[in-house]
Write a protein that holds these residues in place. Structure first.
Motif, PDB file in Angstrom:
ATOM      1  N   ILE A 133      15.812  12.214   3.386  1.00 14.05           N
ATOM      2  CA  ILE A 133      15.210  11.030   4.009  1.00 14.05           C
ATOM      3  C   ILE A 133      16.226   9.921   4.251  1.00 14.05           C
ATOM      4  CG2 ILE A 133      12.907  11.473   3.081  1.00 14.05           C
ATOM      5  CD1 ILE A 133      13.446   9.177   1.078  1.00 14.05           C
ATOM      6  N   SER A 134      17.500  10.229   4.179  1.00 15.35           N
ATOM      7  CA  SER A 134      18.504   9.181   4.389  1.00 15.35           C
ATOM      8  C   SER A 134      19.447   9.554   5.522  1.00 15.35           C
ATOM      9  CB  SER A 134      19.301   8.946   3.105  1.00 15.35           C
ATOM     10  OG  SER A 134      20.076  10.076   2.790  1.00 15.35           O
ATOM     11  N   ARG A 188       0.845  -1.196   0.000  1.00 13.95           N
ATOM     12  CA  ARG A 188       0.000   0.000   0.000  1.00 13.95           C
ATOM     13  C   ARG A 188       0.880   1.247   0.000  1.00 13.95           C
ATOM     14  NH1 ARG A 188      -1.508  -2.248   4.816  1.00 13.95           N
ATOM     15  NH2 ARG A 188      -0.836  -0.333   5.793  1.00 13.95           N
ATOM     16  N   PRO A 189       0.368   2.356  -0.533  1.00  9.68           N
ATOM     17  CA  PRO A 189       1.147   3.596  -0.518  1.00  9.68           C
ATOM     18  C   PRO A 189       1.477   4.085   0.889  1.00  9.68           C
ATOM     19  CG  PRO A 189      -0.684   3.768  -2.051  1.00  9.68           C
ATOM     20  CD  PRO A 189      -0.863   2.475  -1.301  1.00  9.68           C
ATOM     21  N   ASP A 190       0.637   3.768   1.881  1.00  9.70           N
ATOM     22  CA  ASP A 190       0.902   4.239   3.242  1.00  9.70           C
ATOM     23  C   ASP A 190       1.768   3.279   4.062  1.00  9.70           C
ATOM     24  OD1 ASP A 190      -1.072   2.285   3.472  1.00  9.70           O
ATOM     25  OD2 ASP A 190      -2.013   3.262   5.186  1.00  9.70           O
ATOM     26  N   THR A 191       2.255   2.209   3.464  1.00 13.69           N
ATOM     27  CA  THR A 191       3.147   1.277   4.150  1.00 13.69           C
ATOM     28  C   THR A 191       4.474   1.970   4.431  1.00 13.69           C
ATOM     29  OG1 THR A 191       2.158  -0.604   3.001  1.00 13.69           O
ATOM     30  CG2 THR A 191       4.317  -0.960   3.987  1.00 13.69           C
ATOM     31  N   ARG A 192       4.929   1.902   5.683  1.00 11.39           N
ATOM     32  CA  ARG A 192       6.233   2.488   6.011  1.00 11.39           C
ATOM     33  C   ARG A 192       7.306   1.703   5.273  1.00 11.39           C
ATOM     34  NH1 ARG A 192       6.436   6.061  10.062  1.00 11.39           N
ATOM     35  NH2 ARG A 192       4.569   6.293  11.292  1.00 11.39           N
ATOM     36  N   ARG A 193       8.231   2.430   4.654  1.00 10.62           N
ATOM     37  CA  ARG A 193       9.262   1.790   3.836  1.00 10.62           C
ATOM     38  C   ARG A 193      10.644   2.230   4.288  1.00 10.62           C
ATOM     39  NH1 ARG A 193       6.623   1.518  -2.001  1.00 10.62           N
ATOM     40  NH2 ARG A 193       4.481   1.263  -1.325  1.00 10.62           N
ATOM     41  N   TYR A 194      11.512   1.242   4.451  1.00 13.79           N
ATOM     42  CA  TYR A 194      12.906   1.498   4.807  1.00 13.79           C
ATOM     43  C   TYR A 194      13.788   0.672   3.888  1.00 13.79           C
ATOM     44  CZ  TYR A 194      10.839   3.197   9.156  1.00 13.79           C
ATOM     45  OH  TYR A 194      10.089   3.872  10.080  1.00 13.79           O
ATOM     46  N   ILE A 195      14.939   1.212   3.545  1.00 15.47           N
ATOM     47  CA  ILE A 195      15.922   0.429   2.802  1.00 15.47           C
ATOM     48  C   ILE A 195      17.256   0.512   3.522  1.00 15.47           C
ATOM     49  CG2 ILE A 195      14.788   0.676   0.549  1.00 15.47           C
ATOM     50  CD1 ILE A 195      16.889   2.803  -0.168  1.00 15.47           C
ATOM     51  N   LEU A 243       9.927  12.347  -4.480  1.00 15.49           N
ATOM     52  CA  LEU A 243      11.166  13.087  -4.269  1.00 15.49           C
ATOM     53  C   LEU A 243      11.906  13.411  -5.566  1.00 15.49           C
ATOM     54  CD1 LEU A 243      12.631  11.566  -1.007  1.00 15.49           C
ATOM     55  CD2 LEU A 243      11.556  13.768  -1.354  1.00 15.49           C
ATOM     56  N   TYR A 244      12.162  12.411  -6.376  1.00 20.11           N
ATOM     57  CA  TYR A 244      12.867  12.632  -7.641  1.00 20.11           C
ATOM     58  C   TYR A 244      11.927  12.525  -8.840  1.00 20.11           C
ATOM     59  CZ  TYR A 244      17.441  12.445  -5.366  1.00 20.11           C
ATOM     60  OH  TYR A 244      18.535  12.705  -4.594  1.00 20.11           O
ATOM     61  N   GLY A 245      10.673  12.268  -8.602  1.00 21.51           N
ATOM     62  CA  GLY A 245       9.712  12.123  -9.684  1.00 21.51           C
ATOM     63  C   GLY A 245       9.563  10.672 -10.102  1.00 21.51           C
ATOM     64  N   LEU A 246       8.615  10.428 -10.981  1.00 21.90           N
ATOM     65  CA  LEU A 246       8.312   9.065 -11.415  1.00 21.90           C
ATOM     66  C   LEU A 246       9.030   8.669 -12.699  1.00 21.90           C
ATOM     67  CD1 LEU A 246       4.467   9.091 -10.754  1.00 21.90           C
ATOM     68  CD2 LEU A 246       6.248   8.091  -9.315  1.00 21.90           C
ATOM     69  N   ASN A 247       9.527   9.661 -13.436  1.00 19.02           N
ATOM     70  CA  ASN A 247      10.116   9.376 -14.736  1.00 19.02           C
ATOM     71  C   ASN A 247      11.640   9.405 -14.665  1.00 19.02           C
ATOM     72  OD1 ASN A 247      11.236  10.026 -17.468  1.00 19.02           O
ATOM     73  ND2 ASN A 247       9.080   9.729 -18.003  1.00 19.02           N
ATOM     74  N   TYR A 248      12.255   8.278 -14.956  1.00 18.70           N
ATOM     75  CA  TYR A 248      13.710   8.146 -14.879  1.00 18.70           C
ATOM     76  C   TYR A 248      14.413   9.088 -15.846  1.00 18.70           C
ATOM     77  CZ  TYR A 248      18.305   5.901 -15.179  1.00 18.70           C
ATOM     78  OH  TYR A 248      19.656   5.658 -15.189  1.00 18.70           O
ATOM     79  N   TYR A 249      13.893   9.215 -17.054  1.00 20.14           N
ATOM     80  CA  TYR A 249      14.563  10.037 -18.075  1.00 20.14           C
ATOM     81  C   TYR A 249      14.450  11.533 -17.767  1.00 20.14           C
ATOM     82  CZ  TYR A 249      15.054   5.561 -20.202  1.00 20.14           C
ATOM     83  OH  TYR A 249      15.389   4.245 -20.400  1.00 20.14           O
ATOM     84  N   SER A 250      13.350  11.946 -17.156  1.00 15.61           N
ATOM     85  CA  SER A 250      13.239  13.340 -16.698  1.00 15.61           C
ATOM     86  C   SER A 250      14.227  13.604 -15.573  1.00 15.61           C
ATOM     87  CB  SER A 250      11.827  13.638 -16.205  1.00 15.61           C
ATOM     88  OG  SER A 250      10.899  13.500 -17.241  1.00 15.61           O
ATOM     89  N   PHE A 251      14.370  12.636 -14.680  1.00 15.61           N
ATOM     90  CA  PHE A 251      15.345  12.715 -13.590  1.00 15.61           C
ATOM     91  C   PHE A 251      16.758  12.868 -14.154  1.00 15.61           C
ATOM     92  CE2 PHE A 251      18.294   9.856 -11.210  1.00 15.61           C
ATOM     93  CZ  PHE A 251      18.462  10.608 -10.063  1.00 15.61           C
ATOM     94  N   LEU A 252      17.114  12.036 -15.136  1.00 21.44           N
ATOM     95  CA  LEU A 252      18.441  12.125 -15.759  1.00 21.44           C
ATOM     96  C   LEU A 252      18.650  13.476 -16.411  1.00 21.44           C
ATOM     97  CD1 LEU A 252      18.912   8.662 -17.524  1.00 21.44           C
ATOM     98  CD2 LEU A 252      19.932   9.447 -15.389  1.00 21.44           C
ATOM     99  N   ALA A 253      17.664  13.908 -17.201  1.00 19.66           N
ATOM    100  CA  ALA A 253      17.794  15.164 -17.944  1.00 19.66           C
ATOM    101  C   ALA A 253      17.930  16.363 -17.017  1.00 19.66           C
ATOM    102  CB  ALA A 253      16.598  15.344 -18.874  1.00 19.66           C
ATOM    103  N   LYS A 254      17.285  16.303 -15.870  1.00 15.62           N
ATOM    104  CA  LYS A 254      17.338  17.438 -14.947  1.00 15.62           C
ATOM    105  C   LYS A 254      18.707  17.582 -14.282  1.00 15.62           C
ATOM    106  CE  LYS A 254      15.292  19.461 -10.847  1.00 15.62           C
ATOM    107  NZ  LYS A 254      14.200  19.430  -9.888  1.00 15.62           N
ATOM    108  N   PHE A 255      19.288  16.473 -13.825  1.00 20.55           N
ATOM    109  CA  PHE A 255      20.474  16.561 -12.977  1.00 20.55           C
ATOM    110  C   PHE A 255      21.816  16.278 -13.659  1.00 20.55           C
ATOM    111  CE2 PHE A 255      17.124  15.692  -9.828  1.00 20.55           C
ATOM    112  CZ  PHE A 255      17.353  16.742  -8.957  1.00 20.55           C
ATOM    113  N   PHE A 256      21.847  15.490 -14.716  1.00 19.67           N
ATOM    114  CA  PHE A 256      23.112  14.932 -15.178  1.00 19.67           C
ATOM    115  C   PHE A 256      23.528  15.361 -16.576  1.00 19.67           C
ATOM    116  CE2 PHE A 256      21.192  11.923 -12.199  1.00 19.67           C
ATOM    117  CZ  PHE A 256      22.158  11.963 -11.200  1.00 19.67           C
ATOM    118  N   GLY A 295      16.031   4.170  -8.547  1.00 15.50           N
ATOM    119  CA  GLY A 295      15.151   3.031  -8.284  1.00 15.50           C
ATOM    120  C   GLY A 295      14.855   2.839  -6.812  1.00 15.50           C
ATOM    121  N   GLN A 296      15.871   3.072  -5.974  1.00 18.78           N
ATOM    122  CA  GLN A 296      15.695   2.910  -4.536  1.00 18.78           C
ATOM    123  C   GLN A 296      14.778   4.005  -3.981  1.00 18.78           C
ATOM    124  OE1 GLN A 296      19.558   1.854  -2.573  1.00 18.78           O
ATOM    125  NE2 GLN A 296      20.269   2.114  -4.670  1.00 18.78           N
ATOM    126  N   TYR A 297      14.964   5.231  -4.449  1.00 13.67           N
ATOM    127  CA  TYR A 297      14.129   6.332  -3.975  1.00 13.67           C
ATOM    128  C   TYR A 297      12.724   6.270  -4.577  1.00 13.67           C
ATOM    129  CZ  TYR A 297      17.361   8.775  -1.000  1.00 13.67           C
ATOM    130  OH  TYR A 297      18.165   9.119   0.052  1.00 13.67           O
TER     131      TYR A 297
END
Length: 159
Positions: free
Chosen positions: A134-135, A56-63, A87-100, A78-80
């Motif tokens: 969050i880490s 569920r979305p409300d399940t507490r999650r730890y890694i 936090l970083y968004g749902l789209n991996y390619y948007s994440f890459l384009a923004k930061f790297f 993937g971990q986040y």
């Protein structure tokens, strides 16, 4: 699995290879802790997809991982995505384009002039601010005590 009543709290330990076996039962979990989280670093792997859909979305999650610094900063996506998708968004390619800095195949690379994967220093700061929001690092000597505190806090918050 262990069920405690009256709140019907379910707890259990399962390895990554057996995730597919718990199915709909996962919807009853209050908390999930993933050890060796680098195994879900690839956001498009079958294991990562199953893990994100099971709980569920409300399940507490730890890694947890013994390798907190990946070869490339983009590997934490993937971990986040599992921990907190916003936090970083749902789209991996948007994440890459923004930061790297990206090569012609859309893969992050280190620019020789700056020896950095990041487009610029302000984006690198933003990336690290999000990462550290969050880490935290647990030293080996404090591991057991910190884990006990996490479990106690999680239990009390669910009461």
């Amino acid at each position: 699995l262990r069920v405690s009543k009256p709140n019907r709290r379910i707890s259990g330990i399962i390895n990554m290879e057996s995730l597919h076996k718990i199915g709909a039962e996962a919807q009853h979990y209050d908390c999930i802790i993933i050890d060796e989280s680098t195994r879900i670093a690839n956001h498009s792997s079958q294991r990562s997809k199953i893990l994100r859909k099971l709980f569920r979305p409300d399940t507490r999650r730890y890694i947890a991982t013994a390798n907190p610094i990946p070869r490339c900063p983009s590997q934490i996506f993937g971990q986040y995505l599992f921990l907190h998708p916003d936090l970083y968004g749902l789209n991996y390619y948007s994440f890459l384009a923004k930061f790297f800095n990206l090569d012609k195949w859309n893969k992050p690379y280190k620019r020789k002039s700056s020896n950095s994967f990041f487009c610029n220093s302000s984006l690198e700061k933003e990336y690290h601010d999000i990462f550290h929001s969050i880490s935290f690092l647990i030293l080996r000597t404090n591991w057991l005590l910190t884990c006990m505190k996490i479990f106690v806090v999680t239990f009390l918050c669910k009461e």
